[in-house]
Design an enzyme around this catalytic site. Structure first.
Site, mmCIF file in Angstrom:
data_model
loop_
_atom_site.group_PDB
_atom_site.id
_atom_site.type_symbol
_atom_site.label_atom_id
_atom_site.label_comp_id
_atom_site.label_asym_id
_atom_site.label_seq_id
_atom_site.Cartn_x
_atom_site.Cartn_y
_atom_site.Cartn_z
ATOM 1 N N ARG A 190 0.864 -1.190 0.000
ATOM 2 C CA ARG A 190 0.000 0.000 0.000
ATOM 3 C C ARG A 190 0.889 1.223 0.000
ATOM 4 O O ARG A 190 1.781 1.339 0.851
ATOM 5 C CB ARG A 190 -0.910 0.042 1.223
ATOM 6 C CG ARG A 190 -1.513 1.428 1.451
ATOM 7 C CD ARG A 190 -2.570 1.490 2.504
ATOM 8 N NE ARG A 190 -3.785 0.855 2.036
ATOM 9 C CZ ARG A 190 -4.976 1.019 2.610
ATOM 10 N NH1 ARG A 190 -5.105 1.805 3.667
ATOM 11 N NH2 ARG A 190 -6.038 0.406 2.150
ATOM 12 N N HIS A 196 -7.395 0.706 -6.343
ATOM 13 C CA HIS A 196 -7.607 -0.043 -5.090
ATOM 14 C C HIS A 196 -8.377 -1.317 -5.469
ATOM 15 O O HIS A 196 -9.552 -1.482 -5.113
ATOM 16 C CB HIS A 196 -8.386 0.829 -4.104
ATOM 17 C CG HIS A 196 -8.348 0.347 -2.685
ATOM 18 N ND1 HIS A 196 -7.583 -0.732 -2.270
ATOM 19 C CD2 HIS A 196 -9.001 0.796 -1.574
ATOM 20 C CE1 HIS A 196 -7.769 -0.913 -0.972
ATOM 21 N NE2 HIS A 196 -8.614 -0.014 -0.531
ATOM 22 N N GLN A 231 -10.308 -3.667 -2.987
ATOM 23 C CA GLN A 231 -11.546 -3.058 -2.487
ATOM 24 C C GLN A 231 -12.687 -3.303 -3.472
ATOM 25 O O GLN A 231 -13.810 -3.642 -3.074
ATOM 26 C CB GLN A 231 -11.335 -1.545 -2.282
ATOM 27 C CG GLN A 231 -12.589 -0.802 -1.859
ATOM 28 C CD GLN A 231 -13.038 -1.143 -0.452
ATOM 29 O OE1 GLN A 231 -12.259 -1.071 0.483
ATOM 30 N NE2 GLN A 231 -14.310 -1.504 -0.281
ATOM 31 N N ASP A 248 -16.778 8.060 -1.366
ATOM 32 C CA ASP A 248 -15.471 7.896 -0.723
ATOM 33 C C ASP A 248 -15.126 9.227 -0.068
ATOM 34 O O ASP A 248 -15.771 10.248 -0.353
ATOM 35 C CB ASP A 248 -14.441 7.519 -1.819
ATOM 36 C CG ASP A 248 -13.029 7.291 -1.289
ATOM 37 O OD1 ASP A 248 -12.859 7.097 -0.064
ATOM 38 O OD2 ASP A 248 -12.081 7.297 -2.107
ATOM 39 N N CYS A 261 -16.133 2.581 0.770
ATOM 40 C CA CYS A 261 -14.964 1.739 1.070
ATOM 41 C C CYS A 261 -14.537 1.865 2.532
ATOM 42 O O CYS A 261 -13.910 0.953 3.067
ATOM 43 C CB CYS A 261 -13.811 2.096 0.143
ATOM 44 S SG CYS A 261 -13.420 3.852 0.138
ATOM 45 N N ARG A 281 -13.898 -7.615 2.410
ATOM 46 C CA ARG A 281 -12.479 -7.369 2.096
ATOM 47 C C ARG A 281 -11.659 -8.618 2.427
ATOM 48 O O ARG A 281 -10.761 -9.014 1.691
ATOM 49 C CB ARG A 281 -11.920 -6.191 2.922
ATOM 50 C CG ARG A 281 -12.546 -4.839 2.681
ATOM 51 C CD ARG A 281 -12.334 -4.331 1.281
ATOM 52 N NE ARG A 281 -10.953 -4.389 0.846
ATOM 53 C CZ ARG A 281 -9.956 -3.576 1.244
ATOM 54 N NH1 ARG A 281 -10.199 -2.596 2.084
ATOM 55 N NH2 ARG A 281 -8.717 -3.724 0.785
HETATM 56 N N1 NVA Z 1 -9.558 7.335 -1.555
HETATM 57 C C1 NVA Z 1 -9.256 6.842 -0.226
HETATM 58 C C2 NVA Z 1 -9.587 5.401 -0.115
HETATM 59 C C3 NVA Z 1 -9.385 4.801 1.259
HETATM 60 C C4 NVA Z 1 -9.713 3.346 1.310
HETATM 61 C C5 NVA Z 1 -7.790 7.096 0.067
HETATM 62 O O1 NVA Z 1 -6.950 6.835 -0.802
HETATM 63 O O2 NVA Z 1 -7.478 7.563 1.166
HETATM 64 N N1 CP Z 2 -11.132 0.524 2.629
HETATM 65 C C1 CP Z 2 -9.857 0.467 3.054
HETATM 66 O O1 CP Z 2 -8.914 0.239 2.273
HETATM 67 O O2 CP Z 2 -9.711 0.652 4.384
HETATM 68 P P1 CP Z 2 -8.329 0.822 5.177
HETATM 69 O O3 CP Z 2 -7.726 2.117 4.719
HETATM 70 O O4 CP Z 2 -8.714 0.813 6.618
HETATM 71 O O5 CP Z 2 -7.436 -0.335 4.816
#
Ligand code: NVA
Ligand code: CP
Length: 334
Positions: free
Chosen positions: A113, A140, A143, A236, A277, A322
């Site tokens: 990540r 992602h 997700q 989101d 998400c 997930r």
């Molecule tokens: N768009 C958000 C998604 C989190 C799961 C981010 O990248 O922070």
């Molecule tokens: N939806 C998601 O990716 O959650 P986290 O940021 O908690 O992993």
């Protein structure tokens, strides 16, 4: 669990973005997820990768993704090593390429990540083991697998369903959902200020996929039009991880008309579901939520508390999924 009937097309592959997978392969991963979920609920173990060890590399924070990878790995009989945003040399003292070569000697698979999609691509290229994208700025994909599973469980099918995405559709979630919908023959609508439409080159790629799958891609600035006929309304956070706090002011101004409220849900199909998400700013129980409240007077941001807590909201089923879908990706690719 007889994994041999699933893993032939997947073994040894990375999972970096849904564009790399065919609709049939995505459907197979959803079938495998459903089977693993049913086994878990029935207490049937599936320790099919006993003795393997995976690395979980996080340059951004996480609750769901990290926990999903860890629990799924244990259920498959594997061990995990977690490297947090400050716990490795990655990028600061050692290049991604070198890190990948080192991790590839020790681990059977790597979750990443972080920031640019190019990092996860380099990790896959230089590690020689399957790499799973646990979120980049661009995509992602794990997700979206969970989202598709949740929609399929609820409605029984994906093809022809309309998913309306409200909010910042330029970033990882809007982009990945557009790809996932295109692949599965769904109708994707980005409903937002035109500044936040997904990039045109990716939309064009998705339209070509839709020509085969029967799906469609639509962009609109009109919330009523965006929600009309939607089976699923999705949103989101307005400012994503890695973006500066100064972005809030402009985002709030631009995206407030696209907040998911009861009137948006009322404009969708009567049996429409709400998805997110997570994490979400739907109340004042977070530090950032309270700071935004003090500065801008908002009680919630991308979704109202009423919608978030309504029976139409499947966000916690989605969060659970997930784990089942990430387990399927690891089970199939290792
Ligand atoms: N768009 C958000 C998604 C989190 C799961 C981010 O990248 O922070
Ligand atoms: N939806 C998601 O990716 O959650 P986290 O940021 O908690 O992993």
């Amino acid at each position: 669990m007889d994994i041999s009937k699933y893993n032939k097309p997947f073994k040894g592959r990375s999972f970096l973005k849904l564009l790399d997978y065919t609709p049939t392969e995505i459907e197979a991963l959803l079938d495998l997820s459903a089977e693993l979920k049913a086994e878990k609920k029935a207490g049937i173990p599936h320790r099919i990768h006993t003795g393997k060890t995976i690395a979980l590399l996080f340059e951004k924070t996480s609750t769901r993704t990290r926990c999903a990878f860890e629990v799924a790995a244990y259920d498959l009989g594997m061990n995990t090593v977690y490297l947090d945003p400050s716990g490795s040399q990655l990028g600061k003292k050692e290049s991604i390429d070198d890190t990948a070569k080192v991790l590839g000697r020790m681990f059977d698979g790597i979750e990443y990540r972080g920031f640019g999609q190019e990092n996860v691509v380099a990790l896959a290229e230089f590690s020689g083991v399957p790499v799973w994208n646990g979120l980049t700025n661009e995509f992602h994909p794990t997700q979206v697998l969970a989202d598709l599973l949740t929609i399929r469980e609820h409605f029984g099918s994906l093809e022809g369903r309309k998913l309306a995405f409200f909010g910042d559709a330029r970033f990882n979630m809007g982009r990945s959902l557009m790809v996932g919908c295109a692949k599965m023959g769904m109708n994707f609508t980005a409903c937002t200020n035109a500044k936040y439409f997904p990039p045109e080159d990716l939309a064009e790629t998705c339209r070509k996929i839709c020509a085969q799958s029967g799906g469609s891609i639509t962009f609109t600035e009109d919330p009523a039009e965006g929600a009309q006929g939607a089976d699923a309304v999705y949103t989101d956070v307005w400012v994503s991880m890695g973006e500066p706090a100064e972005a809030w002011k402009e985002r709030i101004e631009d995206l407030l008309p696209y907040k998911v409220t009861p009137s948006v849900m009322a404009a969708a199909k009567t049996d429409a579901i709400f998805l997110h998400c997570l994490p979400s700013f739907h109340d004042l129980k977070t530090t950032i939520g309270r700071e935004i409240h003090e500065k801008y007077g908002l009680d919630s941001m991308e979704v109202s508390d009423e919608v978030f807590l309504s029976p139409a909201s499947l966000v916690f089923d989605e969060a659970e999924n997930r784990m089942h879908t990430i387990k399927a990706v690891m089970a199939a690719t290792l």
